[in-house]
Design a protein around this motif. Structure first.
Motif, PDB file in Angstrom:
ATOM      1  N   ASP A  15       0.800  -1.240   0.000  1.00 50.63           N
ATOM      2  CA  ASP A  15       0.000   0.000   0.000  1.00 50.63           C
ATOM      3  C   ASP A  15       0.827   1.281   0.000  1.00 50.63           C
ATOM      4  O   ASP A  15       0.267   2.355   0.196  1.00 50.63           O
ATOM      5  CB  ASP A  15      -0.916   0.034   1.251  1.00 50.63           C
ATOM      6  N   THR A  20       0.618   2.630  -8.114  1.00 47.57           N
ATOM      7  CA  THR A  20       0.153   3.965  -8.500  1.00 47.57           C
ATOM      8  C   THR A  20       1.296   4.762  -9.129  1.00 47.57           C
ATOM      9  O   THR A  20       1.108   5.479 -10.115  1.00 47.57           O
ATOM     10  CB  THR A  20      -0.390   4.713  -7.257  1.00 47.57           C
ATOM     11  N   THR A  42      -1.786  -5.360  -5.058  1.00 46.95           N
ATOM     12  CA  THR A  42      -1.093  -6.204  -6.031  1.00 46.95           C
ATOM     13  C   THR A  42      -0.904  -7.590  -5.425  1.00 46.95           C
ATOM     14  O   THR A  42      -0.540  -7.712  -4.253  1.00 46.95           O
ATOM     15  CB  THR A  42       0.268  -5.589  -6.408  1.00 46.95           C
ATOM     16  N   VAL A  62       5.908  -5.273  -8.246  1.00 45.76           N
ATOM     17  CA  VAL A  62       5.780  -6.425  -7.354  1.00 45.76           C
ATOM     18  C   VAL A  62       4.757  -6.140  -6.256  1.00 45.76           C
ATOM     19  O   VAL A  62       4.494  -4.987  -5.930  1.00 45.76           O
ATOM     20  CB  VAL A  62       7.145  -6.785  -6.716  1.00 45.76           C
ATOM     21  N   TYR A 154      -0.073  11.466  -7.082  1.00 50.06           N
ATOM     22  CA  TYR A 154      -1.349  12.158  -7.259  1.00 50.06           C
ATOM     23  C   TYR A 154      -1.179  13.505  -7.935  1.00 50.06           C
ATOM     24  O   TYR A 154      -1.867  13.818  -8.898  1.00 50.06           O
ATOM     25  CB  TYR A 154      -2.046  12.339  -5.898  1.00 50.06           C
TER      26      TYR A 154
HETATM   27  N1  LIG Z   1      -2.428  10.622  -1.481  1.00 53.97           N
HETATM   28  C1  LIG Z   1      -1.775   9.738  -2.207  1.00 53.97           C
HETATM   29  N2  LIG Z   1      -2.209   8.489  -2.262  1.00 53.97           N
HETATM   30  C2  LIG Z   1      -1.533   7.601  -3.011  1.00 53.97           C
HETATM   31  C3  LIG Z   1      -0.378   7.970  -3.742  1.00 53.97           C
HETATM   32  N3  LIG Z   1       0.080   6.871  -4.379  1.00 53.97           N
HETATM   33  C4  LIG Z   1      -0.751   5.843  -4.052  1.00 53.97           C
HETATM   34  N4  LIG Z   1      -1.711   6.271  -3.241  1.00 53.97           N
HETATM   35  C5  LIG Z   1      -2.787   5.444  -2.690  1.00 53.97           C
HETATM   36  O1  LIG Z   1      -2.260   4.459  -1.840  1.00 53.97           O
HETATM   37  C6  LIG Z   1      -2.969   3.242  -1.961  1.00 53.97           C
HETATM   38  C7  LIG Z   1      -2.055   2.131  -2.329  1.00 53.97           C
HETATM   39  O2  LIG Z   1      -1.492   2.348  -3.575  1.00 53.97           O
HETATM   40  P1  LIG Z   1      -0.925   1.193  -4.468  1.00 53.97           P
HETATM   41  O3  LIG Z   1      -0.236   1.860  -5.613  1.00 53.97           O
HETATM   42  O4  LIG Z   1      -1.927   0.188  -4.760  1.00 53.97           O
HETATM   43  O5  LIG Z   1       0.117   0.610  -3.483  1.00 53.97           O
HETATM   44  P2  LIG Z   1       1.083  -0.612  -3.748  1.00 53.97           P
HETATM   45  O6  LIG Z   1       2.377  -0.246  -3.136  1.00 53.97           O
HETATM   46  O7  LIG Z   1       1.091  -0.938  -5.164  1.00 53.97           O
HETATM   47  O8  LIG Z   1       0.410  -1.745  -2.908  1.00 53.97           O
HETATM   48  P3  LIG Z   1       0.696  -3.321  -3.048  1.00 53.97           P
HETATM   49  O9  LIG Z   1       0.939  -3.580  -4.479  1.00 53.97           O
HETATM   50  O10 LIG Z   1      -0.476  -4.020  -2.544  1.00 53.97           O
HETATM   51  O11 LIG Z   1       1.891  -3.590  -2.249  1.00 53.97           O
HETATM   52  C8  LIG Z   1      -4.022   3.497  -3.024  1.00 53.97           C
HETATM   53  O12 LIG Z   1      -5.252   3.788  -2.404  1.00 53.97           O
HETATM   54  C9  LIG Z   1      -3.506   4.678  -3.769  1.00 53.97           C
HETATM   55  O13 LIG Z   1      -4.548   5.461  -4.345  1.00 53.97           O
HETATM   56  C10 LIG Z   1       0.056   9.317  -3.673  1.00 53.97           C
HETATM   57  O14 LIG Z   1       1.040   9.744  -4.269  1.00 53.97           O
HETATM   58  N5  LIG Z   1      -0.705  10.160  -2.893  1.00 53.97           N
END
Ligand SMILES: Nc1nc2c(ncn2[C@@H]2O[C@H](COP(=O)(O)OP(=O)(O)OP(=O)(O)O)[C@@H](O)[C@H]2O)c(=O)[nH]1
Ligand SMILES: [Mg+2]
Length: 624
Positions: A15, A20, A42, A62, A154
């Motif tokens: 997370d 993203t 993921t 990953v 974002y």
């Molecule tokens: N405010 C904010 N939220 C973000 C940003 N990047 C990601 N998020 C939020 O953080 C959450 C997790 O983002 P992911 O990109 O799914 O995280 P991840 O690291 O890929 O997670 P896993 O693949 O499960 O390990 C989502 O709800 C996104 O919308 C950012 O730059 N700003």
């Protein structure tokens, strides 16, 4: 191909914004599974790509969740650079540390640390604090020099700087070497209707072209490359350093799975036993024990294995050591490949390291000093040290085989081998290589085999040539060269097809001497109608009979007829004199000449034909 090709990977806690960020960089959502979209998490590897300047970059995204760390391991094996993603609001978390440790063990030395979600942070002091924390976490790891860049996926803040840093790093890295040995660790397999079976992975080591024949290891099935794609683009040739999808023909979908390697036939083989250098993580908790069950992650493969801890009882946390890993099923492995070990349950990353010998061939004795010494050389040795060592363990061996098991690239290995031959440290005989000391050992072994033979068969003059050759397991050419050397040095004597040590002689006891004298006397007195072979063997016993044959005191003409040597000379002499005087002789004349039966006369004539003293012409013999 003008663009430089690279594959990078994400890493970091669940997370924290990896996927993203990948989407913000590439416009491609790497979470392709419905379940991933539903859970916003993921689960398995995701893929995306972008081009920055001259750099064409494939991205492996990953999963961060600890339940899916083994999927992560299937993806990070072949990346050039890591994007370690840390959410600025949370900072360093458990899988930040674990992924970092894995990158360090795999020696992924290039990286960028992305402090993401900065839009959530209002307090600049907090950002500074987190940055310090991150510096702390990476210090002493492969990523210690990596830049730390604040980014918000974002708002897009910091993305341009991230791309610039990425371009710079990859430019500095240069292009992937092409050593003509393409290798692709399969991380996905699927079928497309009307198209067939497709495997994907990161191509390394060499290029692949349409029509190429490839081998799938383990399983050793062959297939042909029918289609190639990189980043959804059709290609005629795929180059190292790119994510590649290969459409294969000639192989069943069921014969393909994640973890296999696609390579040129014969260029890499599978193994169930490997020698490795290993580092046990400082926070592994307990020492790595001997005979522990572990999960081995190698390339994209995952295999259960058992540890043999070499040279010490166990490997304490934070320490290094040598291991031999016995795999529960075959895997493709090459010298220098990096790997990770995990504990199956409760699951945890234990450590990792580098393969020193993918084909050690046998289980090592754990505490023998030469075993650890050998691993030491493999870990730090020069090509000639490694070649010599590999050759010493299994010689003689053809050059091609030696180079392939050494794991050293063709060019360096060829050059090192030429030096070794020139220095006289290695001999090449009939296409087979042997070390100088191995050559001397062979001489000693031949001598020893003969000595044991003499002890066991005191009444045999020597060992048949072919028997010694097969006992030594040598090619005829190498054996002949060895025998020439041994006879030259008067270590071995060859007489009548029999080999013996120079000091071996037949010693008969007084009883035996009497028995022999009596028998030979009887032979001489029996004129030409000598006792049969059977009778002679019965009278003397096999041992004495063959001793007299070896010594040339008896001459056996065929399965039935044997003469005392003086007798034999006399009869043979009579025949040749008769021939000199009369030009030809028939069986009846020979019988009368020797005053014997037809059976004996014919045996002698046929024998003289065999040794090319006479020649048969119709019903008569003439001198040959
Ligand atoms: N405010 C904010 N939220 C973000 C940003 N990047 C990601 N998020 C939020 O953080 C959450 C997790 O983002 P992911 O990109 O799914 O995280 P991840 O690291 O890929 O997670 P896993 O693949 O499960 O390990 C989502 O709800 C996104 O919308 C950012 O730059 N700003
Ligand atoms: Mg993700």
């Amino acid at each position: 191909m003008e663009r430089a090709l690279h594959v990078i990977g994400t890493a970091g806690h669940v997370d924290h914004g990896k996927s993203t960020l990948v989407k913000a960089l590439t416009g491609i959502d790497p979470d392709r599974l419905a379940e991933e979209k539903a859970r916003e998490m993921t689960i398995d590897l995701g893929f995306a790509w972008l081009t920055i300047g001259d750099q064409e970059i494939g991205i492996v995204d990953v999963p961060g969740h600890r339940d899916f760390i083994e999927n992560m391991l299937a993806g990070v094996g072949s990346i050039d650079l890591a994007l370690l993603v840390i959410a600025a609001d949370e900072g360093v978390m458990p899988q930040t540390t674990e992924h970092l440790a894995i990158l360090d063990l795999l020696q992924v030395e290039d990286g960028i640390i992305v402090l993401t979600k900065t839009d959530l942070i209002d307090d600049p002091d907090w950002l500074e604090l987190v940055t310090l924390d991150v510096s702390d976490a990476v210090s002493g790891t492969a990523l210690q020099e990596a830049p730390i860049l604040p980014v918000s996926a974002y708002t897009g803040e910091g993305l341009a700087e991230l791309k610039a840093a990425l371009e710079q790093k990859l430019e500095d890295k240069g292009r992937h070497p092409d050593n003509g040995r393409p290798r692709l660790a399969v991380d996905r397999v699927f079928t497309l209707s009307g198209f067939g079976t497709v495997v994907t992975g990161t191509l390394d080591g060499g290029s692949l072209s349409l029509g190429d024949q490839v081998e799938i290891i383990p399983g050793n099935k062959r297939a042909r490359v029918r289609g190639l794609q990189t980043h959804k683009r059709k290609l005629d040739t795929a180059y190292p350093g790119s994510r590649v999808a290969i459409n294969l023909t000639g192989v069943d979908r069921d014969d393909l799975q994640r973890g296999q390697v696609i390579a040129r036939p014969g260029s890499i083989s599978d193994t169930i036993l490997i020698d490795v250098a290993y580092r046990h993580l400082a926070d592994a908790g307990e020492p790595l024990k001997h005979n522990a069950q572990v999960k081995l992650f190698l390339g994209s493969a995952e295999v259960l294995a058992r540890t043999r801890v070499i040279g010490q009882k166990d490997i304490p946390p934070g320490h290094e050591g040598w291991l031999q890993l016995a795999l529960s099923e075959p895997a493709a492995a090459a010298r220098g490949d990096r790997f990770i070990l995990r504990r199956p349950s409760p699951p945890a990353t234990l450590g990792g390291g580098k393969i020193l010998d993918p084909h050690p061939g046998r289980r090592h004795r754990r505490f023998r000093p030469d075993v650890a010494e050998r691993l030491q050389t493999l870990a730090g040795g020069t090509p000639d040290e490694i070649l010599l060592m590999a050759l010493r363990r299994r010689q003689p061996m053809p050059a091609g085989e030696l180079i392939s098991i050494s794991g050293i690239d063709q060019d360096s290995a060829g050059a090192a081998l030429a030096d070794l031959i020139e220095d006289g440290q290695v001999r090449e005989i009939g296409g087979q290589l042997i070390t100088e000391s191995g050559w001397r050992d062979l001489r000693q072994k031949a001598q020893q085999i003969l000595q044991t033979y003499h002890e066991k068969n005191p009444l045999r003059l020597g060992m048949p040539r072919e028997e010694l050759r097969s006992r030594l397991g040598l090619s005829p050419q190498m054996f002949n060269t060895l025998m020439a050397w041994c006879t030259d040095q008067n270590i071995i004597v060859i007489e009548g097809g029999l080999l013996r040590t120079a000091d071996h002689e037949l010693l008969f006891s007084p009883d035996q001497q009497q028995q022999i004298a009596r028998f030979l006397d009887q032979m001489k007195r029996s004129d030409a109608n000598t006792p049969s072979v059977k009778e002679a063997q019965h009278a003397l016993g096999d041992a004495l009979y063959y001793a007299l044959i070896d010594l040339g005191r008896l001459r056996q003409l065929n399965a039935d007829v044997v003469y005392e040597s003086g007798q034999y000379e006399e009869f043979a002499g009579k025949i040749t004199s008769f021939l000199q005087a009369n030009g030809e002789i028939n069986a009846a004349q020979a019988r009368d000449l020797l005053q014997t039966s037809r059976k004996y006369a014919i045996a002698l004539l046929e024998h003289l034909d065999d040794i090319k003293v006479t020649r048969r012409v119709g019903d008569v013999r003439v001198l040959a």
